[in-house]
Design an enzyme around this catalytic site. Structure first.
Site, PDB file in Angstrom:
ATOM      1  N   ASP A  13       0.873  -1.190   0.000  1.00  0.00           N
ATOM      2  CA  ASP A  13       0.000   0.000   0.000  1.00  0.00           C
ATOM      3  C   ASP A  13       0.906   1.235   0.000  1.00  0.00           C
ATOM      4  OD1 ASP A  13      -2.389   1.561   0.130  1.00  0.00           O
ATOM      5  OD2 ASP A  13      -2.092   1.848   2.272  1.00  0.00           O
ATOM      6  N   GLY A  46      -3.025   9.465  -3.511  1.00  0.00           N
ATOM      7  CA  GLY A  46      -4.291   9.932  -4.074  1.00  0.00           C
ATOM      8  C   GLY A  46      -4.269  11.336  -4.640  1.00  0.00           C
ATOM      9  N   CYS A  76      -4.298  -1.361  -2.067  1.00  0.00           N
ATOM     10  CA  CYS A  76      -4.440   0.074  -2.315  1.00  0.00           C
ATOM     11  C   CYS A  76      -5.402   0.279  -3.490  1.00  0.00           C
ATOM     12  CB  CYS A  76      -3.061   0.651  -2.646  1.00  0.00           C
ATOM     13  SG  CYS A  76      -3.067   2.398  -3.068  1.00  0.00           S
ATOM     14  N   CYS A 186     -11.012   3.475   0.104  1.00  0.00           N
ATOM     15  CA  CYS A 186      -9.564   3.610   0.354  1.00  0.00           C
ATOM     16  C   CYS A 186      -9.281   2.777   1.590  1.00  0.00           C
ATOM     17  CB  CYS A 186      -9.223   5.077   0.589  1.00  0.00           C
ATOM     18  SG  CYS A 186      -7.583   5.354   1.297  1.00  0.00           S
TER      19      CYS A 186
HETATM   20  N1  DGL Z   1      -4.766   3.314   0.859  1.00  0.00           N
HETATM   21  C1  DGL Z   1      -4.859   3.780  -0.443  1.00  0.00           C
HETATM   22  C2  DGL Z   1      -6.144   3.414  -1.155  1.00  0.00           C
HETATM   23  O1  DGL Z   1      -6.716   2.389  -0.846  1.00  0.00           O
HETATM   24  C3  DGL Z   1      -4.263   5.052  -0.912  1.00  0.00           C
HETATM   25  C4  DGL Z   1      -4.199   6.245  -0.089  1.00  0.00           C
HETATM   26  C5  DGL Z   1      -3.295   7.305  -0.657  1.00  0.00           C
HETATM   27  O2  DGL Z   1      -2.089   7.097  -0.653  1.00  0.00           O
HETATM   28  O3  DGL Z   1      -3.820   8.347  -1.088  1.00  0.00           O
HETATM   29  O4  DGL Z   1      -6.593   4.092  -2.032  1.00  0.00           O
END
Ligand code: DGL
Length: 263
Positions: A13, A46, A76, A186
């Protein structure tokens, strides 16, 4: 060395959000061993461009493959929506990835909306928008980008009220809206379910049931390992943690999140 069934599963992730998927994997597949890589030094993904997300993601996954992982779990949503095809094209190990749980959310009966809350990148990416179009009534889904949530979670903030200012901003256009389900699009958001519930109580009406794709992803991992004859008969749920960020800070956060109660 070629990976075998005794090799670990690599979990990736941008930061600590994937720990929510890893927890599910540890519970469902305790006979596997795992290597977790959090790109905490470069999170959040993101808010980044598509090219940046692709090159950062590929770098991390190459690293996991170089460590001998037999399969990759992309924990992710942002990386999945952005570049799952490039990942699969390059890696010769099986790759399983998390996706927003639109399907169960849209299967919920009701006359209200389904809010899909995710990173800015995910809500704009073609792969995600195509998934939305495959749902029975795509116009029931409202995409709400939530820039800022991941930054705070990466800093170790989890108190529901600490996110009020951000949710006030995201939900201002939908005050009093009837919502049947909220998709946590997320993996970081799983750790702040209370903040989502609090925001729903303050701004929305309707059941506002929370949905995430973690369990489905881990079931898919089990299936893929079986299909490739890669299931480990005698692993011990060992987890090695790597990060591109400050090791001491993130290792502590990682350990805390492995144990943290999720409502
Ligand atoms: N945990 C991530 C997701 O599921 C990304 C979060 C990020 O780095 O913005 O989208």
């Amino acid at each position: 060395m070629h990976p075998s069934k005794h090799s670990p599963v690599g979990v990736f992730d941008s930061g600590v959000g994937g720990v929510s998927v890893l927890r599910e994997a540890l519970a469902y597949l305790p006979h596997e061993n795992y290597i977790y890589y959090g790109d905490n030094g470069n999170a959040p993904y993101g808010d980044r461009s598509e090219d940046e997300i692709t090159s950062l993601t590929l770098r991390c996954i190459r690293l996991l493959v170089a460590k001998g992982c037999k399969a990759i779990l992309v924990a992710c949503n942002t990386a999945t929506a952005n570049c799952i095809h490039s990942i699969r094209a390059e890696m010769d190990v099986p790759v399983v990835s998390v996706e927003p749980a639109l399907k169960p959310a849209c299967a919920q009966n009701g006359s209200g909306k389904v809010f899909m809350m995710a990173t800015l990148a995910t809500t704009r990416l073609e792969r995600y928008l195509a998934l939305q179009q495959r749902m029975p009534s795509p116009s029931r889904i409202v995409n709400i980008p939530c820039p800022g949530l991941v930054n705070r979670i990466e800093q170790g903030q989890f108190e529901a009220a600490a996110f009020d200012d951000l949710f006030d901003r995201y939900l201002a256009p939908y005050e009093g809206c009837e919502v049947d389900g909220i998709v946590l699009g997320c993996t970081h958001y799983i750790f702040i379910k209370d903040a989502f519930r609090r925001a729903a109580a303050r701004h929305l009406q309707g059941a506002c049931t929370l949905y995430d794709g973690n369990a489905g992803t881990v079931h898919q991992l089990a299936h893929v390992l079986q299909a490739h004859q890669l299931a480990n008969p005698n692993g011990s749920a060992q987890v090695d943690f790597y990060t591109s960020g400050d090791y001491d800070f993130y290792k502590k956060l990682f350990d805390a999140l492995l144990k943290r109660e999720i409502g």
